[in-house]
Write a protein that holds these residues in place. Structure first.
Motif, PDB file in Angstrom:
ATOM      1  N   ALA A  73     -24.739 -11.436  -1.804  1.00  0.00           N
ATOM      2  CA  ALA A  73     -24.963 -10.424  -0.457  1.00  0.00           C
ATOM      3  C   ALA A  73     -25.643  -8.585  -1.556  1.00  0.00           C
ATOM      4  CB  ALA A  73     -23.729 -10.444  -0.125  1.00  0.00           C
ATOM      5  N   LEU A  74     -24.619  -8.328  -2.201  1.00  0.00           N
ATOM      6  CA  LEU A  74     -24.329  -6.833  -3.091  1.00  0.00           C
ATOM      7  C   LEU A  74     -25.618  -6.973  -3.257  1.00  0.00           C
ATOM      8  CD1 LEU A  74     -20.475  -6.733  -4.611  1.00  0.00           C
ATOM      9  CD2 LEU A  74     -21.975  -5.613  -2.180  1.00  0.00           C
ATOM     10  N   LEU A  75     -26.080  -7.844  -4.382  1.00  0.00           N
ATOM     11  CA  LEU A  75     -26.819  -8.241  -5.795  1.00  0.00           C
ATOM     12  C   LEU A  75     -28.479  -8.082  -4.176  1.00  0.00           C
ATOM     13  CD1 LEU A  75     -26.519 -10.490  -8.312  1.00  0.00           C
ATOM     14  CD2 LEU A  75     -26.671  -8.686  -8.400  1.00  0.00           C
ATOM     15  N   ALA A  76     -29.046  -8.473  -3.187  1.00  0.00           N
ATOM     16  CA  ALA A  76     -29.522  -8.869  -2.111  1.00  0.00           C
ATOM     17  C   ALA A  76     -29.934  -7.681  -1.100  1.00  0.00           C
ATOM     18  CB  ALA A  76     -29.363  -9.700  -1.475  1.00  0.00           C
ATOM     19  N   ARG A  77     -28.581  -6.437  -1.196  1.00  0.00           N
ATOM     20  CA  ARG A  77     -28.563  -5.134  -0.179  1.00  0.00           C
ATOM     21  C   ARG A  77     -28.636  -4.141  -1.709  1.00  0.00           C
ATOM     22  NH1 ARG A  77     -24.410  -7.564   2.725  1.00  0.00           N
ATOM     23  NH2 ARG A  77     -23.038  -6.574   1.704  1.00  0.00           N
ATOM     24  N   GLY A  78     -28.755  -4.755  -2.806  1.00  0.00           N
ATOM     25  CA  GLY A  78     -28.814  -3.271  -3.647  1.00  0.00           C
ATOM     26  C   GLY A  78     -30.510  -3.018  -4.079  1.00  0.00           C
ATOM     27  N   PRO A  79     -30.919  -1.917  -4.823  1.00  0.00           N
ATOM     28  CA  PRO A  79     -31.440  -1.342  -4.516  1.00  0.00           C
ATOM     29  C   PRO A  79     -33.171  -2.072  -5.323  1.00  0.00           C
ATOM     30  CG  PRO A  79     -30.368  -0.368  -6.173  1.00  0.00           C
ATOM     31  CD  PRO A  79     -29.361  -1.092  -5.325  1.00  0.00           C
ATOM     32  N   TRP A  80     -32.779  -3.073  -6.127  1.00  0.00           N
ATOM     33  CA  TRP A  80     -32.987  -3.612  -6.625  1.00  0.00           C
ATOM     34  C   TRP A  80     -34.216  -4.611  -6.981  1.00  0.00           C
ATOM     35  CZ3 TRP A  80     -28.000  -4.123  -6.596  1.00  0.00           C
ATOM     36  CH2 TRP A  80     -27.199  -2.826  -7.345  1.00  0.00           C
ATOM     37  N   ASP A  81     -33.848  -4.896  -4.932  1.00  0.00           N
ATOM     38  CA  ASP A  81     -35.378  -6.061  -4.602  1.00  0.00           C
ATOM     39  C   ASP A  81     -35.247  -7.347  -5.709  1.00  0.00           C
ATOM     40  OD1 ASP A  81     -37.384  -7.331  -3.315  1.00  0.00           O
ATOM     41  OD2 ASP A  81     -38.950  -6.601  -3.994  1.00  0.00           O
ATOM     42  N   LEU A  82     -34.143  -7.932  -5.819  1.00  0.00           N
ATOM     43  CA  LEU A  82     -33.655  -9.276  -6.375  1.00  0.00           C
ATOM     44  C   LEU A  82     -34.185 -10.476  -5.772  1.00  0.00           C
ATOM     45  CD1 LEU A  82     -30.786  -8.355  -9.053  1.00  0.00           C
ATOM     46  CD2 LEU A  82     -33.198  -8.398  -9.029  1.00  0.00           C
ATOM     47  N   ASP A  83     -34.434 -11.250  -6.578  1.00  0.00           N
ATOM     48  CA  ASP A  83     -34.973 -12.843  -5.506  1.00  0.00           C
ATOM     49  C   ASP A  83     -33.390 -13.618  -6.439  1.00  0.00           C
ATOM     50  OD1 ASP A  83     -35.006 -15.279  -5.257  1.00  0.00           O
ATOM     51  OD2 ASP A  83     -36.536 -15.863  -6.070  1.00  0.00           O
ATOM     52  N   VAL A  84     -32.509 -13.226  -5.194  1.00  0.00           N
ATOM     53  CA  VAL A  84     -31.037 -13.922  -5.459  1.00  0.00           C
ATOM     54  C   VAL A  84     -31.086 -15.123  -5.166  1.00  0.00           C
ATOM     55  CG1 VAL A  84     -28.437 -13.763  -5.471  1.00  0.00           C
ATOM     56  CG2 VAL A  84     -29.945 -11.599  -4.994  1.00  0.00           C
ATOM     57  N   ARG A  85     -30.770 -15.852  -6.431  1.00  0.00           N
ATOM     58  CA  ARG A  85     -30.534 -18.107  -5.872  1.00  0.00           C
ATOM     59  C   ARG A  85     -29.009 -18.722  -6.449  1.00  0.00           C
ATOM     60  NH1 ARG A  85     -35.993 -19.960  -7.941  1.00  0.00           N
ATOM     61  NH2 ARG A  85     -38.079 -18.571  -6.635  1.00  0.00           N
ATOM     62  N   PHE A  86     -28.414 -19.217  -5.391  1.00  0.00           N
ATOM     63  CA  PHE A  86     -26.784 -19.424  -6.085  1.00  0.00           C
ATOM     64  C   PHE A  86     -27.568 -20.775  -7.661  1.00  0.00           C
ATOM     65  CE2 PHE A  86     -25.752 -18.142  -2.119  1.00  0.00           C
ATOM     66  CZ  PHE A  86     -24.623 -17.718  -2.731  1.00  0.00           C
ATOM     67  N   THR A  87     -26.494 -20.857  -8.088  1.00  0.00           N
ATOM     68  CA  THR A  87     -26.374 -21.890  -9.263  1.00  0.00           C
ATOM     69  C   THR A  87     -25.534 -22.520  -9.486  1.00  0.00           C
ATOM     70  OG1 THR A  87     -27.482 -22.228 -11.473  1.00  0.00           O
ATOM     71  CG2 THR A  87     -26.342 -20.569 -11.331  1.00  0.00           C
ATOM     72  N   GLY A  88     -25.443 -23.815 -10.705  1.00  0.00           N
ATOM     73  CA  GLY A  88     -23.969 -24.199 -10.545  1.00  0.00           C
ATOM     74  C   GLY A  88     -23.953 -25.433 -10.583  1.00  0.00           C
ATOM     75  N   SER A  89     -22.658 -26.571 -10.289  1.00  0.00           N
ATOM     76  CA  SER A  89     -22.507 -28.055  -9.755  1.00  0.00           C
ATOM     77  C   SER A  89     -23.512 -28.554  -8.444  1.00  0.00           C
ATOM     78  CB  SER A  89     -20.806 -28.007  -9.308  1.00  0.00           C
ATOM     79  OG  SER A  89     -20.204 -27.984 -10.700  1.00  0.00           O
ATOM     80  N   ARG A  90     -24.983 -29.175  -9.117  1.00  0.00           N
ATOM     81  CA  ARG A  90     -25.127 -29.290  -7.740  1.00  0.00           C
ATOM     82  C   ARG A  90     -26.846 -28.520  -7.618  1.00  0.00           C
ATOM     83  NH1 ARG A  90     -20.261 -31.228  -5.203  1.00  0.00           N
ATOM     84  NH2 ARG A  90     -19.833 -31.996  -6.740  1.00  0.00           N
ATOM     85  N   LYS A  91     -26.701 -27.353  -8.318  1.00  0.00           N
ATOM     86  CA  LYS A  91     -27.537 -26.369  -7.090  1.00  0.00           C
ATOM     87  C   LYS A  91     -29.122 -26.493  -7.964  1.00  0.00           C
ATOM     88  CE  LYS A  91     -24.096 -24.148  -4.516  1.00  0.00           C
ATOM     89  NZ  LYS A  91     -24.368 -26.184  -4.050  1.00  0.00           N
ATOM     90  N   GLY A 150     -46.396  -9.195  -7.877  1.00  0.00           N
ATOM     91  CA  GLY A 150     -46.008  -9.593  -6.982  1.00  0.00           C
ATOM     92  C   GLY A 150     -44.711 -10.654  -6.843  1.00  0.00           C
ATOM     93  N   HIS A 151     -44.025 -11.031  -7.991  1.00  0.00           N
ATOM     94  CA  HIS A 151     -42.843 -11.401  -8.009  1.00  0.00           C
ATOM     95  C   HIS A 151     -41.487 -10.940  -8.246  1.00  0.00           C
ATOM     96  CE1 HIS A 151     -44.902 -15.318  -7.726  1.00  0.00           C
ATOM     97  NE2 HIS A 151     -45.685 -14.893  -9.133  1.00  0.00           N
ATOM     98  N   ARG A 152     -40.224 -11.178  -7.840  1.00  0.00           N
ATOM     99  CA  ARG A 152     -38.861 -10.329  -7.693  1.00  0.00           C
ATOM    100  C   ARG A 152     -38.851 -10.661  -8.824  1.00  0.00           C
ATOM    101  NH1 ARG A 152     -37.193 -10.761  -1.790  1.00  0.00           N
ATOM    102  NH2 ARG A 152     -35.958 -12.214  -2.559  1.00  0.00           N
TER     103      ARG A 152
END
Length: 64
Positions: free
Chosen positions: A32-50, A9-11
Motif C-alpha cells: 500500500a505504501l509503495l502504491a501510494r508513493g510518488p513513483w507510480d509503481l506496478d506493485v505485485r505480490f510474490t512468494g509461495s504460490r504467487k 507506457g509501462h510502470r
C-alpha cells in the motif's frame, strides 16, 4: 547494477514478498505504501504460490 527499464507506457515493477516468512498484514502495508508513493509503481505480490514467482528472472525485472 542497471536500473530496469519501464518501457513506453509501462510502470516500473515493485515486488513484495508475501508468504510464511512474513507477518500478517506487513506485506499488504508495504504494498500500500509503495502504491501510494510518488513513483507510480506496478506493485505485485510474490512468494509461495504467487505469480510472478520469486526467481532471479522476476527480480531482474523489478526496480524494488
Amino acid at each position: 547494477m542497471a536500473r530496469p527499464e519501464s518501457g513506453a507506457g509501462h510502470r516500473l515493477l515493485a515486488l513484495v514478498h508475501r508468504g510464511p516468512a512474513s507477518l500478517p498484514g506487513c506485506p499488504e502495508a508495504v504494498a500500500a505504501l509503495l502504491a501510494r508513493g510518488p513513483w507510480d509503481l506496478d506493485v505485485r505480490f510474490t512468494g509461495s504460490r504467487k505469480t510472478p514467482a520469486l526467481t532471479a528472472g522476476s527480480l531482474s525485472h523489478a526496480l524494488v
